[in-house]
Design a protein around this motif. Structure first.
Motif, PDB file in Angstrom:
ATOM      1  N   PRO A 156      11.808   8.578 -25.032  1.00 36.81           N
ATOM      2  CA  PRO A 156      11.155   9.035 -26.264  1.00 36.81           C
ATOM      3  C   PRO A 156      10.123   8.031 -26.778  1.00 36.81           C
ATOM      4  CG  PRO A 156      13.295   8.134 -26.793  1.00 36.81           C
ATOM      5  CD  PRO A 156      13.204   8.140 -25.287  1.00 36.81           C
ATOM      6  N   LEU A 157       9.339   8.475 -27.755  1.00 38.53           N
ATOM      7  CA  LEU A 157       8.333   7.594 -28.325  1.00 38.53           C
ATOM      8  C   LEU A 157       8.997   6.501 -29.159  1.00 38.53           C
ATOM      9  CD1 LEU A 157       5.678  10.190 -29.547  1.00 38.53           C
ATOM     10  CD2 LEU A 157       5.627   8.815 -27.456  1.00 38.53           C
ATOM     11  N   PRO A 158       8.583   5.253 -28.989  1.00 36.30           N
ATOM     12  CA  PRO A 158       9.161   4.179 -29.793  1.00 36.30           C
ATOM     13  C   PRO A 158       8.675   4.229 -31.236  1.00 36.30           C
ATOM     14  CG  PRO A 158       7.414   3.326 -28.398  1.00 36.30           C
ATOM     15  CD  PRO A 158       7.614   4.758 -27.993  1.00 36.30           C
ATOM     16  N   ALA A 159       9.433   3.641 -32.133  1.00 33.24           N
ATOM     17  CA  ALA A 159       9.075   3.619 -33.548  1.00 33.24           C
ATOM     18  C   ALA A 159       7.713   2.962 -33.739  1.00 33.24           C
ATOM     19  CB  ALA A 159      10.139   2.875 -34.341  1.00 33.24           C
ATOM     20  N   GLY A 160       6.892   3.600 -34.581  1.00 34.81           N
ATOM     21  CA  GLY A 160       5.606   3.029 -34.958  1.00 34.81           C
ATOM     22  C   GLY A 160       4.556   3.005 -33.872  1.00 34.81           C
ATOM     23  N   ILE A 161       4.714   3.792 -32.811  1.00 30.99           N
ATOM     24  CA  ILE A 161       3.802   3.711 -31.665  1.00 30.99           C
ATOM     25  C   ILE A 161       2.345   3.991 -32.046  1.00 30.99           C
ATOM     26  CG2 ILE A 161       4.288   6.115 -31.012  1.00 30.99           C
ATOM     27  CD1 ILE A 161       3.737   5.299 -28.100  1.00 30.99           C
ATOM     28  N   PHE A 162       2.105   4.904 -32.987  1.00 30.40           N
ATOM     29  CA  PHE A 162       0.721   5.222 -33.325  1.00 30.40           C
ATOM     30  C   PHE A 162       0.046   4.069 -34.067  1.00 30.40           C
ATOM     31  CE2 PHE A 162       2.589   9.639 -33.286  1.00 30.40           C
ATOM     32  CZ  PHE A 162       2.123   9.923 -32.009  1.00 30.40           C
ATOM     33  N   GLY A 163       0.858   3.231 -34.712  1.00 30.85           N
ATOM     34  CA  GLY A 163       0.300   2.068 -35.385  1.00 30.85           C
ATOM     35  C   GLY A 163       0.174   0.875 -34.464  1.00 30.85           C
ATOM     36  N   VAL A 164       1.312   0.348 -34.002  1.00 31.44           N
ATOM     37  CA  VAL A 164       1.329  -0.851 -33.168  1.00 31.44           C
ATOM     38  C   VAL A 164       0.677  -0.598 -31.818  1.00 31.44           C
ATOM     39  CG1 VAL A 164       2.826  -2.530 -32.025  1.00 31.44           C
ATOM     40  CG2 VAL A 164       3.404  -1.709 -34.318  1.00 31.44           C
ATOM     41  N   GLY A 165       0.959   0.546 -31.210  1.00 23.03           N
ATOM     42  CA  GLY A 165       0.459   0.810 -29.874  1.00 23.03           C
ATOM     43  C   GLY A 165      -0.967   1.311 -29.818  1.00 23.03           C
ATOM     44  N   LEU A 166      -1.369   2.152 -30.810  1.00 21.33           N
ATOM     45  CA  LEU A 166      -2.666   2.816 -30.720  1.00 21.33           C
ATOM     46  C   LEU A 166      -3.613   2.473 -31.865  1.00 21.33           C
ATOM     47  CD1 LEU A 166      -1.458   6.372 -29.627  1.00 21.33           C
ATOM     48  CD2 LEU A 166      -2.170   4.476 -28.169  1.00 21.33           C
ATOM     49  N   GLY A 167      -3.163   1.692 -32.823  1.00 22.85           N
ATOM     50  CA  GLY A 167      -4.031   1.315 -33.937  1.00 22.85           C
ATOM     51  C   GLY A 167      -4.343   2.445 -34.888  1.00 22.85           C
ATOM     52  N   LEU A 168      -3.433   3.423 -34.968  1.00 31.09           N
ATOM     53  CA  LEU A 168      -3.643   4.587 -35.829  1.00 31.09           C
ATOM     54  C   LEU A 168      -2.532   4.708 -36.871  1.00 31.09           C
ATOM     55  CD1 LEU A 168      -4.580   7.195 -33.038  1.00 31.09           C
ATOM     56  CD2 LEU A 168      -6.176   6.066 -34.617  1.00 31.09           C
ATOM     57  N   GLY A 169      -2.095   3.584 -37.395  1.00 33.66           N
ATOM     58  CA  GLY A 169      -0.957   3.587 -38.317  1.00 33.66           C
ATOM     59  C   GLY A 169      -1.142   4.456 -39.535  1.00 33.66           C
ATOM     60  N   GLU A 170      -2.402   4.743 -39.912  1.00 36.82           N
ATOM     61  CA  GLU A 170      -2.660   5.564 -41.097  1.00 36.82           C
ATOM     62  C   GLU A 170      -2.191   7.002 -40.943  1.00 36.82           C
ATOM     63  OE1 GLU A 170      -6.686   5.337 -38.824  1.00 36.82           O
ATOM     64  OE2 GLU A 170      -4.866   4.135 -39.109  1.00 36.82           O
ATOM     65  N   VAL A 171      -1.925   7.451 -39.713  1.00 35.23           N
ATOM     66  CA  VAL A 171      -1.491   8.842 -39.536  1.00 35.23           C
ATOM     67  C   VAL A 171      -0.089   9.056 -40.098  1.00 35.23           C
ATOM     68  CG1 VAL A 171      -2.931   9.086 -37.487  1.00 35.23           C
ATOM     69  CG2 VAL A 171      -0.499   8.544 -37.208  1.00 35.23           C
ATOM     70  N   TYR A 172       0.653   7.976 -40.312  1.00 34.20           N
ATOM     71  CA  TYR A 172       1.986   8.100 -40.905  1.00 34.20           C
ATOM     72  C   TYR A 172       1.933   8.281 -42.422  1.00 34.20           C
ATOM     73  CZ  TYR A 172       3.760   6.292 -36.421  1.00 34.20           C
ATOM     74  OH  TYR A 172       4.070   6.109 -35.092  1.00 34.20           O
ATOM     75  N   GLU A 173       0.739   8.171 -43.008  1.00 32.99           N
ATOM     76  CA  GLU A 173       0.617   8.233 -44.464  1.00 32.99           C
ATOM     77  C   GLU A 173       0.249   9.623 -44.975  1.00 32.99           C
ATOM     78  OE1 GLU A 173      -2.251   5.288 -45.495  1.00 32.99           O
ATOM     79  OE2 GLU A 173      -1.090   3.610 -44.659  1.00 32.99           O
ATOM     80  N   ASP A 174      -0.429  10.425 -44.180  1.00 31.07           N
ATOM     81  CA  ASP A 174      -0.861  11.750 -44.642  1.00 31.07           C
ATOM     82  C   ASP A 174       0.342  12.606 -45.047  1.00 31.07           C
ATOM     83  OD1 ASP A 174      -3.314  10.812 -43.963  1.00 31.07           O
ATOM     84  OD2 ASP A 174      -3.771  12.350 -42.475  1.00 31.07           O
ATOM     85  N   GLU A 175       0.160  13.417 -46.096  1.00 31.41           N
ATOM     86  CA  GLU A 175       1.256  14.208 -46.646  1.00 31.41           C
ATOM     87  C   GLU A 175       0.902  15.693 -46.648  1.00 31.41           C
ATOM     88  OE1 GLU A 175       2.165  12.553 -50.465  1.00 31.41           O
ATOM     89  OE2 GLU A 175       3.011  10.712 -49.611  1.00 31.41           O
ATOM     90  N   PHE A 176       1.930  16.515 -46.396  1.00 27.34           N
ATOM     91  CA  PHE A 176       1.770  17.961 -46.256  1.00 27.34           C
ATOM     92  C   PHE A 176       2.834  18.633 -47.126  1.00 27.34           C
ATOM     93  CE2 PHE A 176       0.915  15.545 -42.448  1.00 27.34           C
ATOM     94  CZ  PHE A 176      -0.404  15.882 -42.155  1.00 27.34           C
ATOM     95  N   THR A 177       2.399  19.417 -48.110  1.00 23.11           N
ATOM     96  CA  THR A 177       3.324  19.971 -49.103  1.00 23.11           C
ATOM     97  C   THR A 177       3.372  21.492 -49.009  1.00 23.11           C
ATOM     98  OG1 THR A 177       2.882  18.124 -50.601  1.00 23.11           O
ATOM     99  CG2 THR A 177       3.917  20.080 -51.547  1.00 23.11           C
ATOM    100  N   PHE A 178       4.601  22.002 -48.888  1.00 20.08           N
ATOM    101  CA  PHE A 178       4.860  23.439 -48.815  1.00 20.08           C
ATOM    102  C   PHE A 178       5.516  23.900 -50.115  1.00 20.08           C
ATOM    103  CE2 PHE A 178       4.699  21.858 -44.537  1.00 20.08           C
ATOM    104  CZ  PHE A 178       4.094  22.859 -43.796  1.00 20.08           C
ATOM    105  N   TYR A 179       5.046  25.024 -50.641  1.00 19.39           N
ATOM    106  CA  TYR A 179       5.577  25.578 -51.884  1.00 19.39           C
ATOM    107  C   TYR A 179       6.277  26.905 -51.588  1.00 19.39           C
ATOM    108  CZ  TYR A 179       2.422  22.165 -54.013  1.00 19.39           C
ATOM    109  OH  TYR A 179       1.779  20.999 -54.359  1.00 19.39           O
TER     110      TYR A 179
END
Length: 317
Positions: A156-179
């Protein structure tokens, strides 16, 4: 009667007197003997809840079931019209007018739609983001019938891979709200960009929309500029056959049978911005859900899915 039996009889009568005195309840007017207290016991059967007010020295009871309905019974039974999360409150009052309150949180008939949206009482909706910790079910896949793991990618993907591995850590910040009413909102945060595919960005913006091209472009990932739509909506389907484009399908398509899906109005999406915006819900719980999002990563097959991202989302508290 012998002296021994007489002493035994007196002892029994004395103990019985003490027992009856100590068992005074709300109904016998013994409010001076016990402090006013309240607690709640409840049992749930579907949307029906049986409540029991466990009180001392109370002479009246007021229940607020959290859905706009109330009761003055001590032990009411209430049927909720909608599943969801509710806070029921009991206020017990004594003869002298003093009162005490107790609350209990209830999870009633939690369908996948309620797990997604928070239900009718979640006035601010339910907000999700990509889980940086990932789960042991997160991986990169091919867009084939079995969503086979992608060669060369960790599984499986390791924790934080998009940040530490790919330099895209900001993708963990975007938020999606369902009503609960079907409306949808999307927060791209300060960078004004969302997780996206490099091929998608080059084919739709000529590369001009790329905000962060990633420190390792071998996986074809980046962030791309995006302005969320106002008045967006979503559609949830619990069970359907989803057909998407795929280089692995003989006719250029692949059908996933009997899946739950999320679809969005306009250009909206969740998690990953690419040509295919309708996604598969593999699993959903109170605090996590796992989605399959598709990506077209082959320039020679423009707009046709080659890969899938199987990723876990978590709730934002």
């Amino acid at each position: 009667m012998t002296k021994k039996n007489l002493i035994l009889l007196y002892g029994i009568l004395f103990s019985l007197t003490l027992f009856l005195t100590s068992c005074s309840s709300d109904d016998d007017g013994a409010s001076a003997n016990f402090p006013l207290t309240a607690d709640i016991f409840n049992s749930v059967n579907g949307k029906k809840v049986a409540f029991q007010g466990l009180t001392n020295s109370a002479t009246s009871w007021m229940w607020d079931f959290g859905d706009g309905n109330t009761s003055t019974e001590k032990n009411p039974v209430h049927v909720y019209t909608e599943g969801g999360y509710y806070t029921a409150k009991l206020t017990a009052t004594s003869d002298d007018g003093s009162s005490v309150s107790k609350e209990v949180k209830l999870a009633i008939d939690l369908t996948p739609y309620i797990l997604l949206t928070g239900g009718p009482t979640a006035t601010n909706g339910k907000t999700w983001r990509l889980a940086s910790g990932h789960s042991d079910m997160d991986y990169f896949a091919y867009a084939d019938a079995d969503l086979t793991p992608f060669d060369g990618a960790p599984n499986p993907l390791p924790a934080g891979i998009f940040g530490v591995g790919l330099g895209l850590g900001e993708v963990y910040e975007d938020e999606f709200t369902f009503y609960f009413d079907g409306s949808y909102s999307h927060d791209v945060k300060d960078d004004g960009a969302s997780f996206s595919g490099l091929v998608y960005q080059f084919l739709t913006t000529g590369g001009a929309g790329i905000v962060n091209p990633s420190s390792d472009q071998s996986f074809g990932l980046c962030t791309g500029a995006y302005t969320p739509e106002s008045d967006a909506t979503f559609t949830y389907v619990e069970n359907e056959d989803l057909t998407v484009s795929s280089v692995f399908g003989g006719d250029g398509t692949m059908t996933y049978s009997g899946v739950s899906t999320l679809d969005f109005s306009g250009t909206e999406f969740i998690g990953f911005m690419d040509f295919q915006r309708k996604v598969i819900i593999q699993d959903i719980k109170d605090n996590s859900m796992r989605l399959v999002m598709f990506m077209a990563a082959e320039p020679s097959a423009p707009g046709i899915n080659t890969n899938g991202l199987v990723l876990t989302f978590e709730t934002v508290n």
